[in-house]
Enzyme design. Sequence first.
Site, mmCIF file in Angstrom:
data_model
loop_
_atom_site.group_PDB
_atom_site.id
_atom_site.type_symbol
_atom_site.label_atom_id
_atom_site.label_comp_id
_atom_site.label_asym_id
_atom_site.label_seq_id
_atom_site.Cartn_x
_atom_site.Cartn_y
_atom_site.Cartn_z
ATOM 1 N N ARG A 1 -6.619 11.498 -6.027
ATOM 2 C CA ARG A 1 -7.991 10.692 -5.997
ATOM 3 C C ARG A 1 -9.272 11.680 -5.262
ATOM 4 N NH1 ARG A 1 -10.470 7.005 -0.917
ATOM 5 N NH2 ARG A 1 -10.197 9.331 0.305
ATOM 6 N N ASP B 1 -6.690 -2.885 -7.913
ATOM 7 C CA ASP B 1 -7.287 -3.713 -6.471
ATOM 8 C C ASP B 1 -7.721 -4.935 -6.436
ATOM 9 O OD1 ASP B 1 -8.755 -3.060 -3.681
ATOM 10 O OD2 ASP B 1 -9.338 -3.952 -4.053
ATOM 11 N N TYR C 1 -14.710 -12.135 -0.518
ATOM 12 C CA TYR C 1 -15.714 -11.155 -0.120
ATOM 13 C C TYR C 1 -16.657 -10.924 -1.586
ATOM 14 C CZ TYR C 1 -11.906 -8.523 2.010
ATOM 15 O OH TYR C 1 -10.739 -8.571 2.630
ATOM 16 N N ARG D 1 -3.139 6.270 1.465
ATOM 17 C CA ARG D 1 -3.767 7.907 2.239
ATOM 18 C C ARG D 1 -3.053 8.352 2.946
ATOM 19 N NH1 ARG D 1 -9.377 4.598 3.820
ATOM 20 N NH2 ARG D 1 -7.593 2.469 3.311
ATOM 21 N N ARG E 1 0.800 -1.047 0.594
ATOM 22 C CA ARG E 1 -0.393 -0.016 -0.311
ATOM 23 C C ARG E 1 0.771 0.906 -0.158
ATOM 24 N NH1 ARG E 1 -6.105 -0.904 2.205
ATOM 25 N NH2 ARG E 1 -6.364 -2.651 1.006
#
Length: 343
Positions: free
Chosen positions: A36, A73, A150, A27, A23
Site C-alpha cells: 500500500r 472496495d 454511504y 492492514r 478482509r
Amino acid sequence: MTKTILRALAGETLPTPPIWMMRQAGRYLPEYRATRAEAGDFLSLCYNPELAAEVTLQPIRRYGFDAAILFADILLLPQALGVDLWFVTGEGPRMTTVTTDAEFDKLGRGDMIHDTLNPVYETVRILSRELPKETTLIGFAGAPWTVATYMIAGQGTKDQGPAHALKAENRALFEKLIDRLTESTIDYLSKQVEAGAEVVKIFDSWAGSLKGEDFERYALEPARIITKEMKARFPDLPVIAFPRQAGDKYVGFHAATGADCVALDDSVTPEWAAQNVQPGGCVQGNLASSHMVTGGDALVSETRRVVQAFSKGPHIFNLGHGITPDADPENVKLMIDTVRETA
Ligand SMILES: Cc1c2[nH]c(c1CCC(=O)O)Cc1[nH]c(c(CCC(=O)O)c1C)Cc1[nH]c(c(CCC(=O)O)c1C)Cc1[nH]c(c(C)c1CCC(=O)O)C2
C-alpha cells in the site's frame, strides 16, 4: 477435481470446510502495508492492477486460503457513477452526497462506469492467470442499500440515520437511487465474471438496520434481482449474499433471493444457524473476528464450535466480519490449523 469452495457452494457437505477470510488482504499483514505504501494510498492501490493483484495473492501465499477475494472496495462503484470519493486516514471514506433530484440526475449510468472500473477488471484477469489452480476467485460488490447509505450520508454512519431519513422524506428519490445501484451492480459484477471471477458476493453490511417491510424491499428484493439477473447471464455462477445482522431474517434468505450461500455474521450462534439457515443451502461464517486479536484457547474452542455446528451441511468457514488491523497474523494460522484438524 472441482475446487472445494465451488463444491460447498453446489451444496456438498465436505469433510473439511474450505476457508477464506473477509478482509484477508489488509492492514494486519506487514506485506500489505508495504505494498500500500508503494501504491501511495488505498484508492491508488485499488486502481493499480499489478499491485491490487499482488495484495490479493499475499494471504494466499502466506496461508493457502481456498479462495481469494478481488482487492477493491464497494465504494468504487459510486465513484464510477460520478461522486467524488476519498479516504481520511484513521477515519474512513468520505464522498460527495446524493440527497436531491439534481444530484441524482448527475449520476452516470450504463457502460460509462467501466471507464473508471476497467483497472478492477484487469486485476481480475491477472488473478485468474496467477492464482494456484485450486484457489477460487471471488468477485464482489456492495448491496444497493449499503452503498446508498454511504452516498446519502457522504461517510460511514453508526445507525444509517441519513439514509433512513431520505427514505422517509423522499421515498421516490431513495428508490430511484436503489434501482440505479441495482442496475449498475449487475453491470459491474458481469464484467468481473467475464474477466474471470468464479463466484460473486454481495456485501450488505448495513442490512440489519432495515426493519420489517423495509428489509424485504431494500435488502431482500435487490439481492433477488441481482442474483436472478446474474444467473440469467451466467447460469453456473454461484452467488453469496451477506445481509449482515439480518438476525431471524437470515431464515429463508436462500430461497427468497436464489443465493447459493448466505454469509452469517457473529450475532447469530452457529447452532441456531445450522438448524434454521443451513437447511436452505450453503452457509459461510461465522467466527467473531475479535478472536484474531485475542487468540489463545478461546480462539481454538470457538473455531471448533463453528466447524462442528455446521459439519452436517455445506459450509465455508469464515469470520463474521472483516479481520481488523490490530489482528495478529499468528492467530490466523492457528485458526486455519484448528479448522483443518477439527474436521
Ligand atoms: C462497508 C464496506 C466498505 N468496503 C467493503 C465493505 C463491506 C464489508 C464490510 O462491512 O466490511 C468491502 C471491502 N473492502 C475491501 C475489500 C477487499 C477484499 C477483502 O480482502 O475482503 C472488500 C470486500 C478492502 C478495504 N477497504 C478498506 C480497507 C482499509 C484501507 C486501508 O488499507 O487503509 C481495505 C483493506 C477501507 C474501507 N472501505 C469501506 C470502509 C468503511 C473502509 C474504512 C474502514 C477501514 O479502514 O477498515 C467501505
